[in-house]
Design a protein around this motif. Structure first.
Motif, mmCIF file in Angstrom:
data_model
loop_
_atom_site.group_PDB
_atom_site.id
_atom_site.type_symbol
_atom_site.label_atom_id
_atom_site.label_comp_id
_atom_site.label_asym_id
_atom_site.label_seq_id
_atom_site.Cartn_x
_atom_site.Cartn_y
_atom_site.Cartn_z
ATOM 1 N N GLN A 199 17.682 2.493 19.593
ATOM 2 C CA GLN A 199 17.623 1.219 20.086
ATOM 3 C C GLN A 199 19.163 0.437 19.697
ATOM 4 N N ARG A 200 19.543 -0.397 20.287
ATOM 5 C CA ARG A 200 20.887 -1.112 19.951
ATOM 6 C C ARG A 200 20.722 -1.960 18.708
ATOM 7 N N GLY A 201 21.434 -1.590 17.705
ATOM 8 C CA GLY A 201 21.373 -2.435 16.494
ATOM 9 C C GLY A 201 20.522 -1.957 15.478
ATOM 10 N N ALA A 202 19.515 -0.703 15.671
ATOM 11 C CA ALA A 202 18.998 -0.202 14.830
ATOM 12 C C ALA A 202 19.520 0.816 14.020
ATOM 13 N N ARG A 203 20.352 0.603 12.863
ATOM 14 C CA ARG A 203 21.466 1.341 12.223
ATOM 15 C C ARG A 203 20.944 1.397 10.672
ATOM 16 N N THR A 204 19.644 0.413 10.331
ATOM 17 C CA THR A 204 19.500 0.618 8.970
ATOM 18 C C THR A 204 18.098 0.955 8.689
ATOM 19 N N MET A 205 17.941 1.415 7.569
ATOM 20 C CA MET A 205 16.302 1.579 7.117
ATOM 21 C C MET A 205 16.231 0.780 5.876
ATOM 22 N N LEU A 206 15.019 0.572 5.576
ATOM 23 C CA LEU A 206 14.602 -0.012 4.177
ATOM 24 C C LEU A 206 14.141 0.927 3.338
ATOM 25 N N GLU A 207 14.655 0.832 2.220
ATOM 26 C CA GLU A 207 14.105 1.803 1.155
ATOM 27 C C GLU A 207 13.464 0.823 0.268
ATOM 28 N N LEU A 208 12.375 1.343 -0.671
ATOM 29 C CA LEU A 208 11.778 0.436 -1.637
ATOM 30 C C LEU A 208 11.552 1.357 -2.770
ATOM 31 N N ARG A 209 11.729 1.001 -3.815
ATOM 32 C CA ARG A 209 11.402 1.551 -5.139
ATOM 33 C C ARG A 209 10.714 0.534 -6.210
ATOM 34 N N GLU A 249 0.782 -1.198 0.105
ATOM 35 C CA GLU A 249 -0.101 -0.061 0.003
ATOM 36 C C GLU A 249 0.582 1.082 0.070
ATOM 37 N N LEU A 250 1.925 1.287 0.795
ATOM 38 C CA LEU A 250 2.984 2.369 0.871
ATOM 39 C C LEU A 250 3.393 2.604 -0.543
ATOM 40 N N ILE A 251 3.827 1.588 -1.220
ATOM 41 C CA ILE A 251 4.230 1.525 -2.530
ATOM 42 C C ILE A 251 3.274 2.139 -3.623
ATOM 43 N N ARG A 252 2.210 1.638 -3.363
ATOM 44 C CA ARG A 252 0.860 2.146 -4.216
ATOM 45 C C ARG A 252 0.970 3.692 -4.312
ATOM 46 N N VAL A 253 0.781 4.549 -3.071
ATOM 47 C CA VAL A 253 0.859 5.746 -3.128
ATOM 48 C C VAL A 253 2.202 6.418 -3.389
ATOM 49 N N SER A 254 3.276 5.808 -3.177
ATOM 50 C CA SER A 254 4.433 6.493 -3.440
ATOM 51 C C SER A 254 5.349 5.434 -4.168
ATOM 52 N N PRO A 255 5.301 5.304 -5.626
ATOM 53 C CA PRO A 255 6.081 4.181 -6.241
ATOM 54 C C PRO A 255 7.784 4.737 -6.161
ATOM 55 N N GLY A 256 7.884 5.801 -6.018
ATOM 56 C CA GLY A 256 9.263 6.485 -6.290
ATOM 57 C C GLY A 256 10.287 5.883 -4.916
ATOM 58 N N ARG A 257 9.679 6.335 -3.706
ATOM 59 C CA ARG A 257 10.422 6.073 -2.648
ATOM 60 C C ARG A 257 9.759 5.761 -1.561
ATOM 61 N N VAL A 258 9.732 4.711 -0.768
ATOM 62 C CA VAL A 258 9.285 4.350 0.831
ATOM 63 C C VAL A 258 10.434 4.012 1.478
ATOM 64 N N ARG A 259 10.613 4.781 2.712
ATOM 65 C CA ARG A 259 11.474 4.339 3.632
ATOM 66 C C ARG A 259 10.813 3.938 4.792
ATOM 67 N N VAL A 260 11.474 2.761 5.350
ATOM 68 C CA VAL A 260 10.906 2.246 6.733
ATOM 69 C C VAL A 260 12.032 2.099 7.747
ATOM 70 N N TYR A 261 11.987 2.680 8.894
ATOM 71 C CA TYR A 261 12.790 2.379 10.134
ATOM 72 C C TYR A 261 11.819 2.165 11.522
ATOM 73 N N PRO A 262 12.529 1.528 12.337
ATOM 74 C CA PRO A 262 13.753 0.455 12.221
ATOM 75 C C PRO A 262 13.561 -0.701 11.760
ATOM 76 N N LEU A 263 14.540 -1.731 11.699
ATOM 77 C CA LEU A 263 14.436 -3.170 11.137
ATOM 78 C C LEU A 263 14.538 -3.990 12.359
#
Length: 244
Positions: A228-238, A178-192
């Motif tokens: 949070q310890r270990g939360a140093r990465t985000m997910l980016e979707l295109r 759903e997030l990609i549907r409303v923004s196919p260009g860039r979706v960023r999710v944090y933390p992992l």
């Protein structure tokens, strides 16, 4: 065409939980760090989902940007929601302080600095909600009331993966689609990682595999922020437009 893989279930290895979903009041400064945001990143239309009590939308709009926040909690009467934020800030601060060994406090200085930043952010959010309620849309993933390609950038903080103890794989996949549907260009999710600091690598791998079949490119991007310890990465979707 290869058969689409079927999602499996993810179960958190930790029984510890913060309890009810927290209405967090993160600041735009935190968003900049969590999502490695530059001025170019936020030059277009931005969606914060779920927005909670964050002041990021208010700050972006004050700086001349175009931002909207979506969260089911915005269906709460305004005065009632604003009244809840002090308690939510205290609950979040108490959780972090009680589990201080799971956190790195450098960004905030100390627990008191963390609490002050969240309190100030909650105040800014409340003021903006009163002035411009149109910026805050009552909506819940995985069904958002926005047309396709409505946003240039979506930021999604501390729902997906954070609550993997109660949101299953199917929900995560539907929400990301759903997030990609409303923004196919860039979706960023944090933390992992989840709320207890446990990695969610199995869940993440399943979702990336599923999204690849949808024609979505996934990148894991290191960020200069770690609370949070270990939360140093985000997910980016295109979206690539190439469905397998």
């Amino acid at each position: 065409m290869q058969q689409r893989p079927q999602p499996a279930e993810y179960t958190s290895s930790s029984a510890r939980s913060i309890g009810d979903y927290l209405i967090s009041s993160r600041s735009f400064v935190e968003y900049q760090a969590m999502f490695a945001l530059t001025s170019t990143d936020v030059a277009g239309r931005v969606l914060d989902c779920p927005g909670g009590g964050s002041s990021s939308t208010a700050t972006l709009c004050e700086q001349g940007g175009d931002a909207v926040a979506a969260d089911p909690v915005y269906s709460t009467p305004v005065a009632e929601l604003i009244g809840r934020l002090d308690g939510e800030v205290r609950r979040g601060s108490a959780w972090a302080t009680a589990h201080a060994h799971r956190y790195i406090w450098d960004f905030y200085g100390d627990p008191a600095g963390h609490a002050r930043m969240r309190e100030n952010s909650a105040r800014l959010f409340g003021e903006d909600l009163l002035r411009r309620p149109d910026r805050y849309v009552a909506a819940a993933l995985p069904d958002l009331p926005f047309p396709d390609d409505a946003f240039d950038l979506v930021l999604s903080s501390h729902l997906l993966f954070t609550y993997a103890d109660r949101l299953d794989t199917d929900f995560h996949l539907a929400a990301l689609r759903e997030l990609i549907r409303v923004s196919p260009g860039r979706v960023r999710v944090y933390p992992l990682i989840d709320q207890s600091g446990q990695p969610v690598s199995g869940l993440l791998e399943q979702l990336i595999e599923q999204l690849t079949y949808d024609g979505v490119a996934s990148s894991l991007v290191d960020v200069d922020y770690e609370f949070q310890r270990g939360a140093r990465t985000m997910l980016e979707l295109r979206s690539t437009g190439v469905v397998r």
